[in-house]
Enzyme design. Structure first.
Site, PDB file in Angstrom:
ATOM      1  N   LYS A   1       0.862  -1.443   0.038  1.00  0.00           N
ATOM      2  CA  LYS A   1       0.014  -0.113  -0.188  1.00  0.00           C
ATOM      3  C   LYS A   1       0.849   1.402  -0.059  1.00  0.00           C
ATOM      4  O   LYS A   1       2.040   1.212   0.095  1.00  0.00           O
ATOM      5  CB  LYS A   1      -1.049  -0.018   1.213  1.00  0.00           C
ATOM      6  CG  LYS A   1      -1.841  -1.424   1.305  1.00  0.00           C
ATOM      7  CD  LYS A   1      -3.026  -1.176   0.135  1.00  0.00           C
ATOM      8  CE  LYS A   1      -3.458  -2.728  -0.522  1.00  0.00           C
ATOM      9  NZ  LYS A   1      -4.359  -3.166   0.364  1.00  0.00           N
TER      10      LYS A   1
HETATM   11  C1  LIG Z   1      -5.441  -4.231   0.648  1.00  0.00           C
HETATM   12  C2  LIG Z   1      -6.944  -4.193   0.622  1.00  0.00           C
HETATM   13  C3  LIG Z   1      -7.716  -4.489   1.819  1.00  0.00           C
HETATM   14  C4  LIG Z   1      -7.139  -5.380   2.852  1.00  0.00           C
HETATM   15  O1  LIG Z   1      -6.235  -4.681   3.711  1.00  0.00           O
HETATM   16  P1  LIG Z   1      -5.470  -5.392   4.805  1.00  0.00           P
HETATM   17  O2  LIG Z   1      -4.765  -4.357   5.525  1.00  0.00           O
HETATM   18  O3  LIG Z   1      -4.556  -6.377   4.126  1.00  0.00           O
HETATM   19  O4  LIG Z   1      -6.483  -6.098   5.446  1.00  0.00           O
HETATM   20  C5  LIG Z   1      -9.183  -4.146   1.652  1.00  0.00           C
HETATM   21  N1  LIG Z   1      -9.662  -3.523   0.668  1.00  0.00           N
HETATM   22  C6  LIG Z   1      -8.986  -3.180  -0.433  1.00  0.00           C
HETATM   23  C7  LIG Z   1      -9.667  -2.363  -1.677  1.00  0.00           C
HETATM   24  C8  LIG Z   1      -7.548  -3.449  -0.474  1.00  0.00           C
HETATM   25  O5  LIG Z   1      -6.734  -3.046  -1.447  1.00  0.00           O
END
Ligand SMILES: *Cc1c(COP(=O)(O)O)cnc(C)c1O
Length: 397
Positions: A195
């Site tokens: 992210k």
């Molecule tokens: C990465 C992601 C999540 C989940 O995030 P985590 O921190 O791994 O639980 C949820 N929604 C979207 C759109 C994502 O890209």
């Protein structure tokens, strides 16, 4: 044996370019070491500092750090009263975690097709899916492009629905020149490794509602009424009391050590991604690809992913063939996403069929995410561009 590229020759890169590799510097490394040496590595002062800095960055009243965005979405729904038998409206063009978190509350995810141009939920199609059982709308701001919040807010007001943002891609995203986390009731963020900023694993919930923030703190740590780190501090011994059977969704100070310094660099990282975005746009404009669309007026696009759509009509092969060819060129690629209703579990459970969400299917079959981390050097992005040109040209009709 050396792997051969599409044309039987050498791949563009010898050393594989990993998709979504994070940029980590000495600040983060030193902070983690300091935390390890401090004797307190669980949920403590570093988490509190990260929450404080994050809520200031967003401009929200409260921020609670959790173990993931998935946990954040789950708790956001729980505290806003989403329960068994309810319905939550969202998009099929998202990561499975969005839908899993709805399923964990016992509610049913109701999918609404996307707009091809924005890759976000088509807000013109939401109203006809609203029923008595509908409790919330869960907008996912795809790749960091804001959903139409004016429309979503109007619907939420009219039908008394909660708005819970999945802002996993959208930390920096702005709508009407305000951070997306200041819209709706609650917003959940992800700090997963790929992210825009990361804590290895981690998430954050922001809200302006004090009651929600307090409930989330309790739910995130076993349903206990006091923070563990306050229990063992020099303020004197404090008993804890379980007020609800909560979850184990807290963030640790080791993760927050990463987050504090990643957050300091969020704008620097965004500038680098912007430059890569512009470079790719220029490089690819003559290829049979649909390039990502820019942000709308008064918006800031967080540019989390650079996704292209291949124009299958002009190619001799499927998208998957292109993915494999790019990997063979030494370029790591991703697919964001295979639409939710095409996953076997959801297809079976909710009786989805191919054809239910044609726009999401169109994207599912054509999308490719290219490497897009601030860690990429100029020579990395030149390699990506060369490999894409080589593969697409090779397979063009
Ligand atoms: C990465 C992601 C999540 C989940 O995030 P985590 O921190 O791994 O639980 C949820 N929604 C979207 C759109 C994502 O890209």
């Amino acid at each position: 044996m050396e792997k051969l590229a599409v044309n039987g020759g050498k791949p563009t890169r010898k050393k594989f370019l990993v998709f979504g590799s994070p940029l980590i510097s000495n600040d983060e490394i030193n902070e983690v070491v300091k935390t390890l040496r401090s004797g307190w590595i669980g949920t403590g002062p570093k988490v509190a500092r990260f929450e404080e800095n994050f809520k200031k960055y967003i401009g929200a009243k409260y921020a609670v750090a959790v173990s993931s965005c998935t946990a954040g979405l789950h708790l956001s729904m729980l505290v806003s009263g989403v329960k068994e038998g309810d319905e939550v409206i969202t998009t099929p063009m998202t990561f499975v975690a969005t839908i899993n978190s709805i399923t964990h509350t016992g509610a049913k995810p109701i999918l609404v097709d996307i707009k091809r141009e924005t890759l976000n939920i088509d807000t013109d199609l939401i109203e006809k899916k609203i029923k008595k059982k509908t409790k919330a709308i869960l907008p996912v701001h795809f790749a960091g492009r804001a959903c139409n919040m004016k429309k979503i807010n109007d619907l939420a007001k009219k039908y008394k629905l909660k708005i819970i943002n999945d802002a996993a891609h959208a930390i920096e995203t702005e709508y009407n020149n305000k951070k997306i986390g200041t819209f709706g009731d609650l917003t959940a963020y992800s700090f997963y490794v790929t992210k825009n900023i990361m804590t290895a694993e981690g998430g954050m919930i922001v809200t302006d509602n004090e009651k929600y923030a307090n409930m989330i703190k309790i739910y995130a740590l076993h349903g206990m009424s006091k923070d563990a780190w306050k229990r063992f501090s020099d303020e004197g011994f404090k008993h804890y009391f379980v007020v609800t059977p909560g979850f184990k969704y807290n963030m640790t100070d080791i993760q927050a050590s990463l987050g504090i310094h990643q957050l300091e660099k969020i704008e620097k990282y965004a500038k680098r991604r912007e430059a890569i975005w512009q470079f790719y746009n220029k490089e690819f404009k003559d290829l049979p690809l649909i390039l990502p669309s820019p942000a709308g007026k008064n918006e800031f696009h967080a540019k989390h992913l650079y996704t292209i759509l291949v124009q299958l009509e002009k190619l001799k092969v499927s998208r998957d063939k292109i993915l494999s060819a790019l990997q063979k060129e030494g370029i790591g690629v991703g697919v964001h996403y295979l639409a939710i209703h095409l996953h076997p579990y959801y297809k079976e459970k909710y009786k989805f069929r191919y054809g239910d969400f044609p726009e999401a299917e169109f994207v599912s079959e054509r999308t490719i995410s290219l490497p897009f981390s601030p860690k990429l050097t100029d020579s990395d992005i030149i390699d990506v561009s060369k490999a894409v040109r080589k593969v697409i040209s090779w397979f063009s009709k």
